[in-house]
Design a protein around this motif. Structure first.
Motif, short mmCIF file in Angstrom:
data_model
loop_
_atom_site.label_atom_id
_atom_site.label_comp_id
_atom_site.label_asym_id
_atom_site.label_seq_id
_atom_site.Cartn_x
_atom_site.Cartn_y
_atom_site.Cartn_z
N GLY A 11 7.39 20.47 -3.61
CA GLY A 11 8.59 19.73 -4.02
C GLY A 11 9.12 18.84 -2.92
O GLY A 11 9.57 17.71 -3.17
N PHE A 12 9.06 19.31 -1.67
CA PHE A 12 9.57 18.51 -0.56
C PHE A 12 8.64 17.33 -0.26
O PHE A 12 9.12 16.24 0.10
CB PHE A 12 9.73 19.40 0.68
N ILE A 13 7.34 17.53 -0.40
CA ILE A 13 6.41 16.40 -0.24
C ILE A 13 6.67 15.35 -1.32
O ILE A 13 6.65 14.14 -1.06
CB ILE A 13 4.96 16.89 -0.30
N THR A 14 6.96 15.82 -2.53
CA THR A 14 7.26 14.89 -3.63
C THR A 14 8.52 14.10 -3.33
O THR A 14 8.59 12.89 -3.59
CB THR A 14 7.43 15.68 -4.94
N ILE A 15 9.55 14.77 -2.80
CA ILE A 15 10.80 14.08 -2.46
C ILE A 15 10.56 13.02 -1.39
O ILE A 15 11.05 11.88 -1.49
CB ILE A 15 11.86 15.09 -2.00
N VAL A 73 0.83 -1.21 0.00
CA VAL A 73 0.00 0.00 0.00
C VAL A 73 0.87 1.26 0.00
O VAL A 73 0.63 2.20 -0.78
CB VAL A 73 -0.95 0.00 1.21
N THR A 74 1.89 1.30 0.85
CA THR A 74 2.75 2.48 0.94
C THR A 74 3.49 2.73 -0.36
O THR A 74 3.59 3.87 -0.84
CB THR A 74 3.75 2.32 2.09
N THR A 75 4.02 1.66 -0.97
CA THR A 75 4.76 1.80 -2.21
C THR A 75 3.84 2.24 -3.35
O THR A 75 4.18 3.14 -4.14
CB THR A 75 5.45 0.48 -2.58
N PHE A 76 2.67 1.61 -3.43
CA PHE A 76 1.72 1.92 -4.51
C PHE A 76 1.26 3.37 -4.43
O PHE A 76 1.31 4.12 -5.41
CB PHE A 76 0.52 0.97 -4.40
N TRP A 77 0.83 3.82 -3.25
CA TRP A 77 0.28 5.17 -3.12
C TRP A 77 1.37 6.23 -3.04
O TRP A 77 1.18 7.37 -3.48
CB TRP A 77 -0.65 5.25 -1.93
N GLY A 78 2.54 5.88 -2.48
CA GLY A 78 3.65 6.82 -2.50
C GLY A 78 4.06 7.18 -3.91
O GLY A 78 4.35 8.34 -4.22
N PHE A 79 4.05 6.18 -4.79
CA PHE A 79 4.39 6.43 -6.19
C PHE A 79 3.37 7.35 -6.84
O PHE A 79 3.73 8.26 -7.60
CB PHE A 79 4.47 5.09 -6.93
N ARG A 80 2.10 7.16 -6.55
CA ARG A 80 1.06 8.00 -7.15
C ARG A 80 1.09 9.43 -6.61
O ARG A 80 0.82 10.37 -7.35
CB ARG A 80 -0.31 7.36 -6.94
N MET A 82 3.85 10.93 -5.65
CA MET A 82 5.02 11.53 -6.31
C MET A 82 4.68 11.95 -7.73
O MET A 82 4.96 13.09 -8.14
CB MET A 82 6.17 10.52 -6.31
N VAL A 83 4.09 11.07 -8.51
CA VAL A 83 3.78 11.38 -9.91
C VAL A 83 2.71 12.46 -10.00
O VAL A 83 2.80 13.37 -10.84
CB VAL A 83 3.34 10.11 -10.65
N GLY A 84 1.71 12.40 -9.13
CA GLY A 84 0.65 13.40 -9.17
C GLY A 84 1.16 14.79 -8.87
O GLY A 84 0.80 15.77 -9.56
N LEU A 85 2.02 14.93 -7.86
CA LEU A 85 2.57 16.25 -7.53
C LEU A 85 3.53 16.73 -8.61
O LEU A 85 3.60 17.94 -8.88
CB LEU A 85 3.26 16.20 -6.17
N TRP A 86 4.26 15.80 -9.22
CA TRP A 86 5.11 16.19 -10.36
C TRP A 86 4.25 16.77 -11.48
O TRP A 86 4.62 17.78 -12.10
CB TRP A 86 5.91 14.99 -10.86
N ALA A 87 3.09 16.16 -11.75
CA ALA A 87 2.20 16.66 -12.80
C ALA A 87 1.72 18.07 -12.46
O ALA A 87 1.59 18.93 -13.36
CB ALA A 87 1.02 15.72 -12.98
#
Length: 472
Positions: free
Chosen positions: A372-376, A323-330, A332-337
């Motif tokens: 940016g820091f939340i994304t990191i 769960v952590t890996t799956f949602w952490g990735f989303r 990261m990608v969502g904030l990058w967008a």
């Protein structure tokens, strides 16, 4: 004598404690990396143009950089003690490799940063502009060297090579070139350094936008916003390409991590892209799955019908934290967008000559300061939880790395760290925010406390004494 730790609760608490401390720590080195390079660019532009606004922006952010750098050093020391206390198995086995890498960081980067930081902070009037710029550039280079050693150590844990197993399961280095420049290192280095630059750009842009909402004619605030948005517009899309390359490396070297990131439970050709869902380990599938057919294979393998391994290709005991890996990735990608969208919007406003007038845009940028820091933090979480259940991927399990501590001992130390971090670093972050809330000035004072020449206000330029007295 205590027996080796076997409690899953104690192990998870030790992991949570390290995750808590690194989430605090990672923001400050990332900010230091970005600010050091930003300061070097500002001073170079001042030397080339002699435009006072670059020097004012430099002095404004120099004081903030000093505090950020100091907090980063302190939080890093806590982590070093924590590794020895909670992860003695890891230290004993991986120490011959990780120890020298971290020592190289101290011998090269830290001494370089510490040696020239004093000149950078207090030496502009003492050594002259050109030598002062050299000190700024060397501190900036030092932060990048520091990141290189840390990321080399972490990437080796992701894709270990250049070692042999000695007595008692100890990793013995045999090829330092392979250890340092392991397959993951170039992608992790590029991805992290670019993320640090983007996080810094959005922090700088947020400060500039915040002050433009108050006084739209402040040239230093305008410079901050303009430079930050150029970085967002140009570098954020490039970060997507770097992320794609990094993802393909994960597909080759850590396929179980990729499966957890993408939510792929089953191996198949023409893998779907799962936009949202909830990974269920017990059922072995993604609940509430919202997906786009074949797009996952296209992104990962660059072929609509490429085969992507799912979690069913690996024993369940080797599955990452789902769960952590799956949602952490989303996250990261969502904030990058979001960062890409803000950068592109700034180009449109710049084209229409409304970048400094669009107050709604300024509010958006000001609210994006921490993005940016939340994304990191999200990206680093994916990197680490996706590596589980290994500390050294495929070789040393996390359960073999932890110290022989009881649940009570881990809880006690974790509680102390939570209280201390909230008090000490909460105070530090509040102080940094207060520094950012102070409006930039012309004749911006250096950290030594030189008196400002003029300030910007709603009526234009006015005498500094009134501003200083009102601030006091």
């Amino acid at each position: 004598m205590q027996s080796a730790i076997t409690s899953p609760l104690a192990l998870n608490l030790a992991r949570s404690q390290f995750g808590f401390t690194i989430a605090f720590h990672i923001m400050f080195p990332a900010f230091s990396i970005g600010l050091a390079s930003y300061l070097a660019v500002l001073e170079l532009m001042w030397l080339k143009t002699q435009n006072q606004v670059y020097l004012d922006a430099y002095k404004y952010w120099l004081k903030i950089f000093a505090v950020v750098f100091a907090i980063g050093v302190v939080s890093g020391l806590v982590m070093a003690y924590e590794v020895g206390a909670n992860w003695s198995g890891y230290s004993n086995k991986a120490g011959p490799i990780l120890g020298p890498l971290l020592a190289y960081e101290t011998l090269t980067a830290f001494f370089l940063e510490a040696g020239f930081l004093g000149i950078m902070l207090f030496g502009l009037k003492r050594v002259g502009p050109r030598l002062h710029f050299a000190a700024t550039a060397l501190v900036s280079i030092g932060t990048l060297i520091s990141a290189s050693w840390i990321l080399s150590a972490n990437s080796w844990m992701q894709t270990p090579q250049g070692y042999t197993i000695g007595p008692h399961g100890v990793f013995v280095p045999v090829n330092w070139w392979k250890i340092i420049f392991n397959p993951t290192f170039p992608y992790e280095w590029l991805h992290m350094v670019t993320a640090a630059y983007l996080a810094t750009a959005f922090a700088v842009g947020a400060v500039g936008a915040f002050h433009l909402l108050r006084h739209k004619d402040n040239p230093v605030s305008r410079l901050m916003l303009s430079m930050a948005m150029w970085m967002a517009a140009i570098v954020a899309p490039i970060q997507g390409l770097i992320g794609d390359s990094a993802g393909r490396e994960v597909w080759k070297s850590q396929p179980a991590k990729l499966a957890a990131m993408e939510g792929d439970f089953h191996t198949r050709a023409g893998q779907a892209l799962h936009l949202f869902g909830w990974p269920d380990r017990a059922l072995g599938r993604l609940l509430y799955d919202l997906k786009v057919p074949d797009l996952g294979s296209l992104i990962i393998t660059h072929s609509m019908h490429g085969t992507v391994q799912g979690l069913d290709a690996f024993p369940e005991k080797n599955w990452p934290v789902l769960v952590t890996t799956f949602w952490g990735f989303r996250i990261m990608v969502g904030l990058w967008a979001v960062m890409v969208a803000v950068g592109l919007y700034s180009l449109w406003l710049r084209y229409r000559r409304r970048l400094y007038e669009a107050r709604r845009f300024h509010r958006i940028v000001a609210s994006c300061g921490p993005i940016g820091f939340i994304t990191i933090i999200a990206g680093w979480t994916v990197t680490e939880t996706g590596r589980q259940p290994w500390t050294v991927y495929g070789v040393l399990r996390t359960a073999q790395s932890v110290s022989p501590l009881s649940v009570g001992e881990v809880l006690w130390s974790f509680g102390i760290i939570i209280v201390l971090y909230c008090v000490v670093f909460g105070t530090g972050i509040r102080y940094i925010l207060a520094m950012m809330a102070r409006e930039p000035q012309t004749g911006e004072p250096e950290p030594s406390g030189d008196k400002p020449l003029r300030t910007y206000g709603p009526q234009g330029l006015h005498d500094p004494d009134a501003t200083v007295n009102s601030a006091e």
